[in-house]
Design an enzyme around this catalytic site. Structure first.
Site, mmCIF file in Angstrom:
data_model
loop_
_atom_site.group_PDB
_atom_site.id
_atom_site.type_symbol
_atom_site.label_atom_id
_atom_site.label_comp_id
_atom_site.label_asym_id
_atom_site.label_seq_id
_atom_site.Cartn_x
_atom_site.Cartn_y
_atom_site.Cartn_z
ATOM 1 C CG HIS B 266 -20.976 -6.633 4.538
ATOM 2 N ND1 HIS B 266 -19.343 -7.631 4.691
ATOM 3 C CD2 HIS B 266 -21.222 -7.557 5.997
ATOM 4 C CE1 HIS B 266 -19.510 -8.155 5.605
ATOM 5 N NE2 HIS B 266 -20.878 -8.657 5.918
ATOM 6 C CD GLU B 267 -24.738 -5.733 7.177
ATOM 7 O OE1 GLU B 267 -25.900 -7.450 7.595
ATOM 8 O OE2 GLU B 267 -23.589 -6.248 7.774
ATOM 9 C CG HIS B 270 -24.853 -11.660 5.206
ATOM 10 N ND1 HIS B 270 -24.574 -12.246 5.207
ATOM 11 C CD2 HIS B 270 -23.813 -9.928 5.881
ATOM 12 C CE1 HIS B 270 -23.103 -12.045 5.866
ATOM 13 N NE2 HIS B 270 -23.094 -10.919 6.215
ATOM 14 C CD GLU B 295 -19.088 -11.958 6.999
ATOM 15 O OE1 GLU B 295 -20.517 -12.021 7.090
ATOM 16 O OE2 GLU B 295 -18.513 -10.657 6.843
#
Lengths: 501, 501
Positions: B266-267, B270, B295
């Site tokens: 997830h990170e 980003h 997101e």
């Protein structure tokens, strides 16, 4: 005093301190955790903020404010926070305002190119790669010195004064030339004596064990991990973005445990100094001590305290526990002698207490000669090597282990080095006073009770930040101006005994 | 366009970006490495710099400059850097200028105290320790909303628009209420089906092994460790102080390896987004994307890609190597089903793809109610628990697993959460387009060839930074405005198959 003006001054200084804290953290991060690919944008960010700090610091409105307030402090106690905050900031403003921002930017622009050139030159041990950059930096420093001004006729004085108010070549030279023959004599006598065995410091000591011991020792001395950290970096350093956030670093040689431990104690000395600032002085513009006073604390903890027999008695069982099995059967005396082995060598940061001074004198003399045009930058390698042979009897086999060893000349104006030796001297002067005022000090060290010692230093030194000049703080702490006599007496007594002279 | 004015704009934006990078680093450090005792001075420093940033950002001279330039971009291509830099900065200036600097400074000052209070409250699972801080922050947000202004009559809209231009309660509420019954129906159907076994994810997985696997996977997806780091923090996050320095964090549950790995992916999503910004946009004021677009990338990598059958085929042997012996004999199908287990649960960041939306709707509704005074801060724990029971059929046993679980309310104005679900929806929309334009995508994933996928996203999304609004970027990337249909179709198809509905 006009309190509205005074409060405006404090607000301006607080903004400067808070912004300075940001660059402080960025500089720490740069050497500890920054990913390599971020170097270029980080340099740009720090240059921008550096420029903003300088702009804010020489704002004419700040000058007007300080000049007005400085005319109003005559009735205040000289030592009061209020008088000191006005006096010191006015003094520093007058220095800073003489340098136009574009000159600062140009110098740091040149540094941005010179530092990697130095790193490459050092890696290849080829001074010629660094020479044109150093020539340019020296020219810029001479120009800076002219802008700052100096009454003595010696431009080096303008640079020295920038690091430590009131220092001049003549003053330092007077002190150093009193010390030099005595150091040379002591080094010679030691070289004739039987060498100390430091085998106990060598072996296999994994990084984690060394760091754990470092943390134990730093914490025991009074360095607070609630307000600090210990990390790894290429060169050990201390970074304070406030009294509440003071970080130290070390490097590890897994075959020689004293190297990291003594650097941790050194940086913990700086760290304790910064952590124990009177919180009222944070953000006042007078939080940072002069460099000699700063170095007196790191040297005090590292050498006067950390290499004492009493400290070894406390340290030994802790080191034995950290390095399970590898120090069994070692005596306090063996450890003490090993930690105080004197051996003329090439690298300043690895030098023992006795030969260290000669490394500094060499740099001090060369800096003065280069800034005054008596030695050309191109001739520095030969001049360096000749002095190394003359002072310490060793000759660098290459420039990497000679003139290129220190990062300083690639990143800051000259004038920094002498404060290292002045700090060492003042540490001995403090030790004399401490023993008179606190006769039980040695027993406390042996028992690992460092609170009283650190509290004494906090009262005399740490809490004052930059309120006082080096001579002022020496008078207040010891009743005397800075002097070299306690230093020489300390070295003679300690090493005379270790080497049976 | 007046190029002298345009260059002045770029210089001003660059200064803002460089100073913003400093607070970015300070915020990262605060959550990763800062010693606890530094919290107070750090808060003060960040408040000062936040205030300076705001002052610089609302400088009337900047407004005059932007207004003049904005009148001159009519002839430029709307999508050009030049037109976008003027347009977006003018829009953001008009928002920012409504908030006086002292309000910003006060808010961040309060945050500096509220965040540690939240951490303590969560650790002790005691909402009352955080309540007074949250009450103060909510009051300040209501005041901010009044200053920003809102045409709708709902102050929450002022906060929503601040995170993502054009978002309103009515707009989001419309989208969410279309999705809500379908999610509820899907969750109900799954609850009736035979539960998936995720035993393969549980066991004993030491921290170092999990971090090593996380680094391997993040690197393979395209996250650069030359421009980044992976560290531990209480709450996983990504921090970019430039495209060249983008750091991600995770947390480790040593009994459940999917938790950290999926947060790393997830990170990394980003992180890839921030690292692949067009470098020409760094320091232009339009480097940061809106939060929904942001997101969409983390959700794309974590869920659409990271929880796909094809990805499991690539991941399995790597996980088997990382957790030597503990995943022997596991099939891709078993791993795939385990990673897509649907189970109503307490913690948002650990929620599966299907129930996740309900966690967001709960927060969205409570934020709107608190900002509009329909729910008191003191009543949040009960309101939270009641909705958890109603939406997901689970009741938090304590506040740590309920209302205190997220850091967001302790550090930023409300209005952030809905962008998480909008981003999830847009990730599915991008996936539809990607499969049409790149029919070989699944095969590439299975083979661990992620370069083409990431390059496609870089071209459509990453490089543009904040040049476009969420609807603009959706149009450019997919040919359609943001819509919830692909999301619902994606969930129905995937989970219909996994649960045999």
């Amino acid at each position: 005093m006009d309190m509205q003006k005074y409060n405006e001054l404090k607000m301006r200084m607080a903004r400067l301190a808070d912004l300075g804290a940001a660059t402080g953290l960025m500089a720490w991060d740069q050497q500890v955790f920054m990913p390599p690919g971020a170097a270029e944008t980080r340099a740009r960010q720090m240059a921008t903020i550096g420029g903003m700090l300088h702009e804010m610091g020489i704002d004419p409105a700040l000058g007007t404010l300080l000049e007005a307030l400085n005319g109003q402090i005559g009735d205040l106690d000289y030592d009061s926070d209020e008088a000191s905050i006005v006096r010191v900031n006015w003094r520093d403003y007058q220095k800073a305002v003489r340098i136009p921002p574009e000159k600062v930017a140009a110098f740091f622009g040149a540094v941005g190119i010179a530092r990697p050139a130095w790193a490459e030159a050092r890696a290849k041990s080829d001074f010629s790669l660094f020479q044109p950059h150093l020539e340019r930096l020296v020219d810029m420093q001479i120009e800076l010195a002219e802008l700052i001004g100096y009454e003595s006729g010696n431009p080096y004085d303008a640079l020295l004064d920038f690091y430590e108010t009131g220092l001049t070549y003549e003053l330092i030279s007077g002190v150093f030339s009193a010390v030099k023959p005595q150091l040379v004599e002591l080094i010679h006598a030691i070289s004739q004596a039987r060498q100390v065995d430091d085998g106990v410091l060598h072996g296999s000591f994994p990084q984690d064990e060394q760091l754990a011991l470092g943390r134990t020792v730093a914490g025991a001395l009074g360095y607070s991990f609630n307000h600090g950290r210990l990390d790894l970096s290429v060169h050990p350093f201390t970074s304070a973005s406030s009294h509440a956030d003071v970080r130290i670093t070390t490097r590890i040689d897994e075959t020689f445990w004293a190297s990291s431990l003594m650097s941790v104690i050194h940086e913990a000395g700086h760290g304790i100094h910064a952590q124990r600032l009177d919180p009222n002085l944070y953000g006042s513009g007078v939080s940072a001590p002069g460099l000699s006073v700063g170095e007196s604390q790191s040297r005090f903890y590292e050498n006067v305290l950390g290499r004492s027999r009493a400290f070894c008695a406390w340290l030994l069982p802790r080191a034995q526990e950290a390095f399970r099995g590898r120090l069994d059967g070692v005596s306090v005396e063996t450890l003490y002698r090993a930690l105080n082995r004197v051996q003329p060598s090439l690298i300043r940061v690895e030098a023992d207490e006795v030969t260290y001074g000669m490394h500094i004198m060499l740099r001090f003399e060369l800096e003065n000669a280069v800034i005054n045009g008596q030695v050309k930058v191109a001739d520095l390698p030969q001049e360096w090597d000749a002095r190394m042979e003359q002072y310490l009897g060793v000759v660098p086999p290459d420039d990497a282990q000679g003139v290129l060893q220190d990062i300083h000349w690639s990143q800051s104006p000259m004038g920094y080095f002498p404060t290292y030796l002045l700090g060492s001297m003042f540490a001995a002067q403090l030790w004399d006073t401490m023993q008179v005022e606190r006769p039980g000090t040695r027993a406390e060290i042996e028992a690992g009770q460092f609170e009283g010692i650190t509290a004494w230093l906090t009262d005399k030194i740490h809490r004052h930040g930059g309120k006082f000049t080096f001579p002022e703080i020496a008078e207040r702490a010891t009743g005397h101006p800075p002097t070299s006599e306690p230093y020489i007496a300390y070295l003679r007594a300690k090493y005379g005994e270790v080497y049976g002279l």
